[in-house]
Design an enzyme around this catalytic site. Sequence first.
Site, PDB file in Angstrom:
ATOM      1  N   GLN A  75       0.854  -1.451   0.118  1.00 53.06           N
ATOM      2  CA  GLN A  75       0.072  -0.019   0.008  1.00 53.06           C
ATOM      3  C   GLN A  75       0.652   1.169  -0.052  1.00 53.06           C
ATOM      4  O   GLN A  75       0.531   2.254   0.629  1.00 53.06           O
ATOM      5  CB  GLN A  75      -0.871   0.168   1.288  1.00 53.06           C
ATOM      6  CG  GLN A  75      -2.200  -1.018   0.956  1.00 53.06           C
ATOM      7  CD  GLN A  75      -2.858  -0.557  -0.312  1.00 53.06           C
ATOM      8  OE1 GLN A  75      -3.044   0.555  -0.577  1.00 53.06           O
ATOM      9  NE2 GLN A  75      -3.503  -1.545  -0.829  1.00 53.06           N
ATOM     10  N   SER A  76       1.988   1.290  -0.468  1.00 50.42           N
ATOM     11  CA  SER A  76       2.754   2.368  -0.504  1.00 50.42           C
ATOM     12  C   SER A  76       2.212   3.537  -1.474  1.00 50.42           C
ATOM     13  O   SER A  76       1.894   3.366  -2.585  1.00 50.42           O
ATOM     14  CB  SER A  76       4.315   2.083  -1.350  1.00 50.42           C
ATOM     15  OG  SER A  76       5.139   3.241  -1.657  1.00 50.42           O
TER      16      SER A  76
END
Length: 348
Positions: A75-76
């Site tokens: 989920q960067s």
Amino acid sequence: MQLSKIPRVRLASLPTPLEEMPNFCKKLGGPHVLIKRDDNTGLAFGGNKARKLEFLIADARMKGADTLITTGAVQSNHARMTVAAARRVGMRAVLVLQEIESEPGGCDGNLLLDFLMGADIRLVNPPSGKDPKARSQAMQKAMEGVASELRDSGHVPYIIPSGGSNPTGALGYANAVLELIAQANEVGVGVTHIVHASGGGGTQSGLLLGALALNTGIKVVGISVSSDRNYLSERITNIIQGSGRLLGIDLPPIGDNITVIDDYVPPGYGYLTSEVADAIRFVAETEGILLDPVYTGKAMYGMMDMIKNGYFAEDDTIVFFHTGGTPALFPYRGQLKLLLDEARKAHE
Ligand SMILES: *Cc1c(COP(=O)(O)O)cnc(C)c1O
């Protein structure tokens, strides 16, 4: 500070708004708090990486790159914004992503956006455990593997480190201080503190560099979301020194000026707690502003707690940097709903 001499590609919508938070301040009490809306930078839903990418992509272009490689958690936000920036300048992007236990899975939030923008996504599983250095070395090795694979097929890769947190990327946040001072002067506000979520340290390095180089007297308070104070402070020292060299300026001793608060890290990066969920709800209800579960929600919880504990003086003026991350609200929907429902029931 000779920032204008450093190559930069315009990618972000700047200046971002500097907004009052009247309802928030009235309800919370204490110092004057404003919010700097770096969640509105553009680049596929915005965030702090846009300012860093302006300098990083200029460097990539100078080196003739056609493909950006970067890394982060699944989920960067940084990965998502790097893909958006690559697409804007006609490059490709390869993401070397790490699945971490705390994050919800599925093709959702940032990962969905990476997919929509056509990123080449590689999932890797580095050694688990608490040693951040070992993990980042493993990710670095994986990126270098991709780079040599690309070179073999005639491409020119450019590796951007995790979070874009290096001396070049940090310049974007030195520039943000210039921008903030101009805005604050315009409305006659004297800023005493900047508060923000600190992850890899690039944002804090740039903010501190700007605050020191411009002699503003502003204290930069980084609320760590993942690392302990010593580890992050050491990183920040190294990044600032590198940025200072790029700018050709002599900096005062930095160590004493670094303020990293690590009290709010537990239970660890990416784990949502009821306190963080409640801070997200409070800001959403008072100001209609959405924070994220991993960075800005945690930093906001930290800042509100520090205000309650008297860390700041009544006549201080704080600028909270909203560094973005809102696409992650969606994969965290289940946890957010559960925690806020529980809190509501406990109040009844
Ligand atoms: C990456 C990120 C940060 C942390 O920035 P660093 O420069 O790595 O410290 C803070 N907030 C959000 C939303 C981010 O995506």
